[in-house]
Scaffold this motif. Structure first.
Motif, mmCIF file in Angstrom:
data_model
loop_
_atom_site.group_PDB
_atom_site.id
_atom_site.type_symbol
_atom_site.label_atom_id
_atom_site.label_comp_id
_atom_site.label_asym_id
_atom_site.label_seq_id
_atom_site.Cartn_x
_atom_site.Cartn_y
_atom_site.Cartn_z
ATOM 1 N N THR A 50 0.839 -1.206 0.000
ATOM 2 C CA THR A 50 0.000 0.000 0.000
ATOM 3 C C THR A 50 0.871 1.251 0.000
ATOM 4 O O THR A 50 2.086 1.174 0.188
ATOM 5 C CB THR A 50 -0.903 0.027 1.256
ATOM 6 N N GLU A 80 4.232 1.404 -2.096
ATOM 7 C CA GLU A 80 3.522 1.850 -3.299
ATOM 8 C C GLU A 80 3.784 3.329 -3.529
ATOM 9 O O GLU A 80 3.455 4.166 -2.691
ATOM 10 C CB GLU A 80 2.024 1.597 -3.168
ATOM 11 N N ILE A 128 -8.947 -2.076 -5.310
ATOM 12 C CA ILE A 128 -8.805 -1.591 -3.934
ATOM 13 C C ILE A 128 -9.868 -2.223 -3.045
ATOM 14 O O ILE A 128 -9.594 -2.625 -1.913
ATOM 15 C CB ILE A 128 -8.860 -0.049 -3.889
#
Length: 132
Positions: free
Chosen positions: A25, A30, A45
């Motif tokens: 995440t 990310e 998501i």
């Protein structure tokens, strides 16, 4: 009542799953901006949150010694995580390329998910109610 080795392995794998989800995440590694997310990415998501919720519910069920329920939730949660991984591999979610760290973590996560599925299935079969 002592839990079997398979059940303990499932608990450890579920914790690894949760850690890997966190690392995948924006709170982890990310780095792609959310503005580059495609419409299908929002569905991904949702599946990530659903899979994470099922993994956490599975850990809670293991703590409550509901082994059959926990293994079933772990199977469904692990299967859900394959959708975002495959979608990311096909460039369906972001309009920018996959960062190298995310690329490596997704390969690791895919292997961990396969092992989780195998162990969860084994635990599910072992916890079959006795038939009279």
């Amino acid at each position: 009542m002592k839990l079997s080795t398979s059940v303990m392995a499932l608990a450890a794998l579920l914790i690894v799953n949760v850690v890997l989800v966190f690392l995948l995440t924006p709170l982890g590694f990310e780095s792609r901006p959310s503005t580059d997310l495609k419409t299908v990415g929002y569905i991904a998501i949702g599946t990530i949150f659903a899979g994470l919720f099922l993994d956490l519910a599975s850990i809670a069920a293991l703590l409550l010694r509901r082994v059959r329920l926990a293994s079933g939730l772990a199977i469904v949660g692990s299967l859900l995580f394959f959708f975002p991984i495959v979608g990311d591999r096909t460039d369906s979610f972001f309009s920018v390329p996959i960062p190298p760290v995310i690329n490596t973590l997704e390969y690791i996560f895919a292997v961990v998910l396969l092992v989780t599925l195998f162990v969860a299935w084994k635990v599910y079969r072992e916890s079959r109610p006795s038939q009279r």
